[in-house]
Design an enzyme around this catalytic site. Structure first.
Site, PDB file in Angstrom:
ATOM      1  N   ASP A   1      10.055   4.365 -48.180  1.00 46.27           N
ATOM      2  CA  ASP A   1      10.363   5.652 -48.819  1.00 46.27           C
ATOM      3  C   ASP A   1       9.686   5.758 -50.186  1.00 46.27           C
ATOM      4  O   ASP A   1       8.986   6.725 -50.481  1.00 46.27           O
ATOM      5  CB  ASP A   1      11.874   5.799 -49.042  1.00 46.27           C
ATOM      6  CG  ASP A   1      12.614   6.340 -47.842  1.00 46.27           C
ATOM      7  OD1 ASP A   1      12.310   7.452 -47.419  1.00 46.27           O
ATOM      8  OD2 ASP A   1      13.503   5.630 -47.332  1.00 46.27           O
ATOM      9  N   GLU A  32      12.408  13.557 -51.977  1.00 50.61           N
ATOM     10  CA  GLU A  32      13.743  13.037 -51.695  1.00 50.61           C
ATOM     11  C   GLU A  32      14.158  11.926 -52.660  1.00 50.61           C
ATOM     12  O   GLU A  32      15.322  11.804 -53.008  1.00 50.61           O
ATOM     13  CB  GLU A  32      13.820  12.503 -50.252  1.00 50.61           C
ATOM     14  CG  GLU A  32      15.224  12.073 -49.898  1.00 50.61           C
ATOM     15  CD  GLU A  32      15.401  11.678 -48.450  1.00 50.61           C
ATOM     16  OE1 GLU A  32      16.563  11.548 -48.039  1.00 50.61           O
ATOM     17  OE2 GLU A  32      14.413  11.493 -47.743  1.00 50.61           O
ATOM     18  N   ASP A  86       9.435  14.598 -47.600  1.00 50.06           N
ATOM     19  CA  ASP A  86      10.335  13.540 -47.147  1.00 50.06           C
ATOM     20  C   ASP A  86       9.444  12.361 -46.769  1.00 50.06           C
ATOM     21  O   ASP A  86       8.785  12.383 -45.732  1.00 50.06           O
ATOM     22  CB  ASP A  86      11.175  13.976 -45.954  1.00 50.06           C
ATOM     23  CG  ASP A  86      12.321  13.002 -45.686  1.00 50.06           C
ATOM     24  OD1 ASP A  86      12.261  11.865 -46.169  1.00 50.06           O
ATOM     25  OD2 ASP A  86      13.284  13.378 -44.984  1.00 50.06           O
ATOM     26  N   ASP A  89      11.274  10.347 -43.114  1.00 47.80           N
ATOM     27  CA  ASP A  89      12.357  11.115 -42.505  1.00 47.80           C
ATOM     28  C   ASP A  89      12.842  10.336 -41.284  1.00 47.80           C
ATOM     29  O   ASP A  89      12.053   9.901 -40.456  1.00 47.80           O
ATOM     30  CB  ASP A  89      11.833  12.489 -42.076  1.00 47.80           C
ATOM     31  CG  ASP A  89      12.909  13.356 -41.453  1.00 47.80           C
ATOM     32  OD1 ASP A  89      14.076  13.234 -41.875  1.00 47.80           O
ATOM     33  OD2 ASP A  89      12.595  14.134 -40.542  1.00 47.80           O
ATOM     34  N   THR A 107      15.264   7.669 -41.813  1.00 49.61           N
ATOM     35  CA  THR A 107      15.258   6.314 -42.366  1.00 49.61           C
ATOM     36  C   THR A 107      16.031   5.337 -41.487  1.00 49.61           C
ATOM     37  O   THR A 107      15.625   4.188 -41.325  1.00 49.61           O
ATOM     38  CB  THR A 107      15.863   6.294 -43.786  1.00 49.61           C
ATOM     39  OG1 THR A 107      15.399   7.429 -44.502  1.00 49.61           O
ATOM     40  CG2 THR A 107      15.467   5.051 -44.520  1.00 49.61           C
ATOM     41  N   SER A 138      14.520  11.995 -36.920  1.00 50.98           N
ATOM     42  CA  SER A 138      13.487  12.624 -37.739  1.00 50.98           C
ATOM     43  C   SER A 138      12.939  13.932 -37.166  1.00 50.98           C
ATOM     44  O   SER A 138      13.304  14.370 -36.081  1.00 50.98           O
ATOM     45  CB  SER A 138      12.317  11.651 -37.975  1.00 50.98           C
ATOM     46  OG  SER A 138      11.399  11.669 -36.887  1.00 50.98           O
ATOM     47  N   ASP A 151      13.909  18.131 -44.919  1.00 54.95           N
ATOM     48  CA  ASP A 151      14.206  17.695 -43.550  1.00 54.95           C
ATOM     49  C   ASP A 151      13.770  18.713 -42.497  1.00 54.95           C
ATOM     50  O   ASP A 151      13.872  18.428 -41.296  1.00 54.95           O
ATOM     51  CB  ASP A 151      15.705  17.427 -43.384  1.00 54.95           C
ATOM     52  CG  ASP A 151      16.129  16.110 -44.011  1.00 54.95           C
ATOM     53  OD1 ASP A 151      15.293  15.191 -44.063  1.00 54.95           O
ATOM     54  OD2 ASP A 151      17.293  16.003 -44.442  1.00 54.95           O
TER      55      ASP A 151
END
Length: 349
Positions: A46, A69, A134, A137, A139, A260, A290
């Site tokens: 991330d 994010e 993101d 996306d 995770t 995702s 998202d």
């Protein structure tokens, strides 16, 4: 009408470069998980992907705002983790020198990396140019070895103009059967759309971009034969309501559950037909990052995307879709039929 050719090229290359880092992390076991205030896991992937993408955006579009994010406060408190992430960021380069140069080259140092991560702090809104990012996306899917996506969208005056999804674990073949499986060769796809210009897919590479191919949603002649995607996590979407909707529509085959925005990409190219994400809590607000890229890609592929009340998703309010509840994505010809049943089930009729 404004041209977004440059934005599209940079966004595609930025996402492609970020997937080099995320795939390296995906194939290791020590994914460096931290926790966040909303209890969703955060990984090295991330932070690293956000740094790479924002660095490229700032190089090319320095006055644009970015809604990202992640933020870097936890890394500033954990220098050893920050060093570990920067080592990955530093070595994540496109093999094509020209493509890498377009993104501004490598991130200069650890402090520049933290600054890039923190540059995703825009509050969003309905005015100006705002990127929604993101970096990983899905995770939880990433952590369990499932589907995930690197997602980037450009929103101009509240309207999504460019959308990119990098899905390293989806098959390149647009005709491949819808599946949450991730193993085997021939995987890694980049989906893209520009408003008014249609949607495309192309293989992810380690260097320059390959040519994109037009994609389109599949025509659904018989709704009972439709396949639908839903989230893996029950906390994200009401599986019970979705099962009842499928039953009322006469759909008998099991849903495909994947993490995702890979779901948006899958239905946009006709591998699946419907995507339902129904609210599990009245107070839950979906995040714009998202959905922004996937929403545009599905609509440009011939689909319709609304919330559970039939309203278009509103990306111009802030960092969340606070005026929308749930998501219903389907081919235009059957969207109204699906939405009618969604409303009946949610109202208890």
């Amino acid at each position: 009408m404004a041209s977004y050719t440059h934005e599209l090229q940079i966004a595609l290359l930025a996402v492609q470069r970020a997937t080099l880092l995320t795939q390296k992390v995906f194939h290791t076991h020590a994914k460096g998980t931290l926790s966040k205030s909303d209890h969703s896991p955060v990984t090295i992937g991330d932070f690293g992907a956000q740094a790479l993408i924002i660095s490229a955006l700032r190089h090319n579009f320095p006055s644009d705002e970015i809604v990202g994010e992640e933020e870097a406060s936890s890394l500033r408190e954990n220098p050893s983790l920050a060093e570990q992430i920067f080592a990955l960021v530093k070595e994540s380069r496109l093999e094509d020198a020209e493509a890498e140069g377009l993104l501004g080259g490598p991130v200069e140092d650890g402090e520049a990396m933290l600054g890039a991560i923190d540059a995703g702090s825009s509050g969003g809104g309905s005015k100006g140019r705002i990127w929604a990012l993101d970096p990983v996306d899905g995770t939880k899917g990433f952590l369990r070895g499932g589907q995930y996506a690197v997602c980037l969208a450009l929103i101009v005056d509240g309207d999504v103009k460019v959308g990119i999804l990098g899905c390293p674990n989806l098959p390149v073949d647009d005709a491949a059967e819808l599946s949450a499986e991730v193993g085997g060769e021939g995987r890694g796809v980049l989906f893209a759309a520009v408003q008014g210009e249609g949607a495309t897919s192309r293989p992810l590479t380690k260097g320059r971009l390959t040519e994109g191919k037009k994609i389109a949603m599949k025509e659904v002649k018989d709704i009972t034969q439709a396949t639908f995607c839903e989230s893996v996590e029950a906390a994200h979407s009401s599986h019970g309501d979705q099962a009842e909707i499928a039953k009322r529509l006469g759909i008998t085959q099991d849903s495909v559950r994947m993490d995702s925005q890979a779901k948006y990409g899958s239905i946009a190219r006709g591998a699946g037909d419907l995507y339902l994400r129904l609210p599990v809590r009245k107070d839950y607000e979906e995040k714009i990052w998202d959905h922004a890229a996937g929403d545009l890609i599905v609509r440009e592929a011939g689909g319709e995307v609304t919330d559970a009340n039939g309203k278009r998703l509103d990306f111009g309010i802030g960092r969340t879709l606070k005026s929308n509840k749930g998501v219903v994505a389907a081919p235009k010809a059957v969207h109204e039929t699906v939405l009618k049943v969604v409303k009946e089930v949610l109202s208890g009729t």
